[in-house]
Design a protein around this motif. Structure first.
Motif, short mmCIF file in Angstrom:
data_model
loop_
_atom_site.label_atom_id
_atom_site.label_comp_id
_atom_site.label_asym_id
_atom_site.label_seq_id
_atom_site.Cartn_x
_atom_site.Cartn_y
_atom_site.Cartn_z
N ASP A 106 41.12 42.69 42.04
CA ASP A 106 41.55 43.88 40.35
C ASP A 106 40.52 44.09 39.65
O ASP A 106 39.22 43.31 40.15
N ALA A 107 40.57 44.96 38.57
CA ALA A 107 39.70 45.58 38.23
C ALA A 107 38.96 44.40 36.75
O ALA A 107 37.81 44.04 36.71
N ALA A 108 39.69 43.23 37.06
CA ALA A 108 39.63 41.93 36.02
C ALA A 108 38.55 40.73 36.98
O ALA A 108 38.35 39.80 36.48
N GLY A 109 38.85 41.23 37.93
CA GLY A 109 38.62 40.13 39.08
C GLY A 109 39.43 38.86 40.30
O GLY A 109 38.69 38.00 40.41
N ILE A 110 40.41 39.31 39.45
CA ILE A 110 41.73 37.94 40.20
C ILE A 110 42.84 38.27 41.03
O ILE A 110 43.24 39.80 41.47
#
Length: 717
Positions: free
Chosen positions: A391-395
């Motif tokens: 996702d946008a947070a890199g998770i």
């Protein structure tokens, strides 16, 4: 040489000859004319084949084209029957990979007059396990003259006899590359063979190993042709395929024959790609890492038993194959400015099962031979898949991939009768008529069950036009084998592609017409020409799917045709000893209506041209030999609804070798490949709308892989 028969794109560089099948047939005839005029009886062998012996091998003057003894191959220092088979002038082994069941298997190799009851454990593996000491002779026979349905053209029959003891052979073949690839140190094999007057057995332990890789620059352009990204990339592909295989044959005193084959195999594969990327328009530099792994286990067991029943002989055949293939691929892209990473992980476990039961009853009748056959097949593919996207947070977060977890089942039954007889002393005839019933079902939200009835059969002729010329022809109705993976959704993280599920796939069918001619050129060698034409219905290609997306699906029709040639020239006919030249050539063309544009193109990814040249010189009264090879291939682009991708290579992949056939009893060969430092090229155009010609971006890749150094050590014990 083989062709990827149902997969290419019409291009301007396609040979004009291949645009009309009747011209192609005419060219084959014209090419044979000078060979026929100059042909003399092949004098490579020492004697004609003997009559039928207790091994069960059929042999006669009318159906045996040529006979070879081990002495004919002595200068090559063969260690196995496979080494001899590969040196037969004008002959190439067909492995029959991907055949539908056992009845449609198109392998052209017999051992002691019997077909090999195996698929993945096929003719190459079987011949490799037979030591040279056990080979009595090798016969090229007319396929249509045999009491075996489905064979036409020249067929190799290898006659063996156990030495009464245990013999063995081994091979070790390390390889090194000059660029960015680890050494291949685990390639090798060891095999044993033994038996007695009525029993023969073989056992082989082998690892097929590969270490490949390339490196270079990939450039990305926008629709206007402006450079927007530069990528410095390096890829590695490491694979090991260890296996334990064997065979057992027992001929009873009453003539009953038992054959058993088996193989246990692993496949361990790892692919990595490192891509350092510099944005031209976007200032953000980044690093992308892609990897794919597979740890496969599979086994295959085949068993057949032949015995007298009434006026004929009944052969019962069973085969079971299982494969477990867990795979995982992942990509991660890290940014120099600290932006959270992007990427995905695709995890899949596939279990494949295939079970075949077949019965064949052969008896004399109607002035020839009748073969009645019944076959039942059960195929299963069971897949569990999972996709995670950052996702946008890199998770990593789970993402639904509809239709990626499911099971596909096929139950199939087939009946056929095959009739063979000589129409004249030099003309063999064979025909078959049959049909199959199949039921294909798929589980899950897109699942359904469908049934099909398909007629099938063939007519073939083998004509011994002269002592040095054989011509065979064949017309056949073929039902294709589906790839069950095509039913299910899948993603390619490296190329950013996705196929949705398509439960409506049906097996393709085709009318196949082929003519094959083999001319003996006396002491000059041998020439084999084959021309073919296929009229295909329900061809499998990339199609749009209702509801969105694309996947392999069926198009109404396609044609595929081509010409292949295998020429062997021997220096003895020109006045000196020891030199041999082998030339293989294949030219093909095809046509299908593109499902998006409605215009003709070639089949996606089809091989348009392939040339292989090998030369070898064995020094007279010496243990030394030298030689070289060259290869070139041209493929049509691979076409999807939103992209066109093409791999190409400069002309000529050239290599050379030097060989000593007696280094303390061993054969040692040192070779170097890619002498011209040829590279790999890849171009891909991705469209926003291919029908409207609106381009998204273009990739242009140029990679090199260096020179390849190999050492092969072979011995017997």
């Amino acid at each position: 040489m083989s062709s990827n028969r149902f997969t290419g794109l019409m291009t301007a560089k396609t040979p004009p000859l291949l645009r009309a099948p009747h011209l192609l047939l005419g060219s084959a005839a014209l090419a044979l004319c000078p060979a026929i005029a100059a042909a003399n009886e092949v004098s490579v062998t020492s004697e004609n084949a003997a009559a039928a012996d207790e091994t069960g091998a059929a042999s006669s003057e009318t159906n045996t084209r040529r006979t070879f003894t081990p002495e004919d191959f002595a200068r090559f220092a063969p260690r196995s029957a496979l080494d001899m088979a590969r040196q037969i002038p004008g002959f190439s082994i067909r492995s029959g990979d991907g055949a539908r069941g056992l009845g449609q298997a198109d392998t052209n190799v017999l051992i002691n007059g019997r077909r090999i009851s195996g698929k993945s454990n096929g003719p190459v593996e079987a011949l490799q396990r037979i030591p040279a000491e056990e080979v009595v002779r090798l016969e090229l026979v007319d396929g249509a003259s045999l009491d075996i349905g489905g064979l036409s053209g020249q067929v190799l029959n290898v006659i063996t006899s156990s030495t009464g003891g245990i013999t063995g052979q081994f091979r070790y073949a390390p390889r090194f590359r000059s660029k960015g690839t680890p050494a291949r140190l685990l390639e090798g094999s060891i095999s044993l063979a033994g038996g007695g007057a009525k029993t023969e057995w073989t056992l082989a332990l082998e690892n097929q190993s590969n270490r490949r890789g390339n490196e270079g620059i990939e450039r990305v352009f926008d629709a206007a042709g402006t450079l927007i990204d530069t990528r410095d990339e390096q890829s590695n592909f490491n694979a090991d395929r260890p296996s334990l295989s064997g065979s057992f044959t027992r001929i009873a005193d009453n003539g009953n024959v038992l054959n058993a084959t088996g193989e246990v195999q692993g496949f361990f594969f790892e692919e990595t790609e490192i891509s350092e990327r510099t944005g031209i328009i976007s200032p953000t530099d980044r690093s992308r890492f892609f990897s794919a792994e597979e740890d496969e286990f599979n086994f295959e067991v085949g068993l057949d038993y032949q015995f007298v029943l009434g006026a004929g002989r009944l052969k019962l055949i069973g085969l079971h194959r299982y494969e477990n293939s867990p795979t995982v691929s992942q990509s991660i892209e890290r940014f120099a400015d600290g932006t959270p990473p992007a990427g995905s992980v695709f995890d899949r476990v596939a279990d494949e099962f295939e079970s075949i039961a077949r019965a064949e009853y052969s008896t004399d009748g109607l002035g020839g031979n009748l073969l009645f056959a019944a076959e039942g097949v059960r195929n299963i593919l069971d897949i569990t898949s999972a996709l995670e996207v950052r996702d946008a947070a890199g998770i990593l977060q789970p993402e639904i991939l509809a239709g990626a977890t499911a099971r596909v089942d096929e139950n199939r039954a087939e009946l056929s009768v095959t009739y063979s007889r000589p129409l004249a002393a030099d003309l063999q005839f064979q025909t078959s008529l049959g049909g199959e019933y199949s039921e294909i079902s798929q589980s899950g939200a897109f699942g359904q069950t469908r049934t099909f009835y398909r007629p099938k059969g063939f007519v073939s002729l083998d004509w011994k036009a002269s002592d040095s010329l054989n011509i065979s022809g064949r017309a056949e109705r073929v039902v294709g084998q589906l790839n069950f993976f095509d039913f299910l959704s899948t993603v390619d993280l490296n190329q950013d592609r996705e196929n949705v599920t398509n439960a409506d796939l049906v097996p393709q069918q085709s009318w196949v017409f082929e003519i094959e001619a083999t001319a003996g050129l006396g002491t000059l060698g041998s020439l084999n020409l084959r021309t073919f034409y296929e009229d295909i219905t329900d061809i499998v290609d990339q199609v749009p799917i209702a509801g969105g997306g694309q996947a392999p699906g069926n198009l109404p029709s396609a044609t595929f045709y081509g010409l292949s040639s295998n020429l062997t020239l021997l220096s003895e006919g020109a006045g000196w000893k020891g030199t041999r030249l082998d030339l293989e050539l294949e030219l093909t063309d095809s046509s299908v209506l593109d499902p998006l544009l409605g215009t003709p193109r070639t089949l996606s990814g089809n091989t348009l041209a392939e040339v292989d040249v090998e030369i070898r010189h064995d020094f007279t009264e010496s243990v030394w030999a030298i030689g070289g090879s060259a290869r070139w291939q041209d493929q049509a682009p691979r076409v999807r609804l939103d992209e066109i991708a093409e791999r190409s290579e400069p002309f000529g992949f050239i290599g050379a070798f030097v060989e000593n056939k007696d280094v303390a009893g061993l054969t040692v060969r040192a070779s170097i490949a890619n002498l011209t430092n040829r590279g790999d090229f890849f171009d891909r155009t991705v469209f926003i709308d291919r029908a409207a010609g609106i381009v998204d971006f273009v990739e242009d890749r140029d990679r090199t892989f260096g020179r390849i150094f190999s050492l092969t050590i072979e011995g017997s014990f």
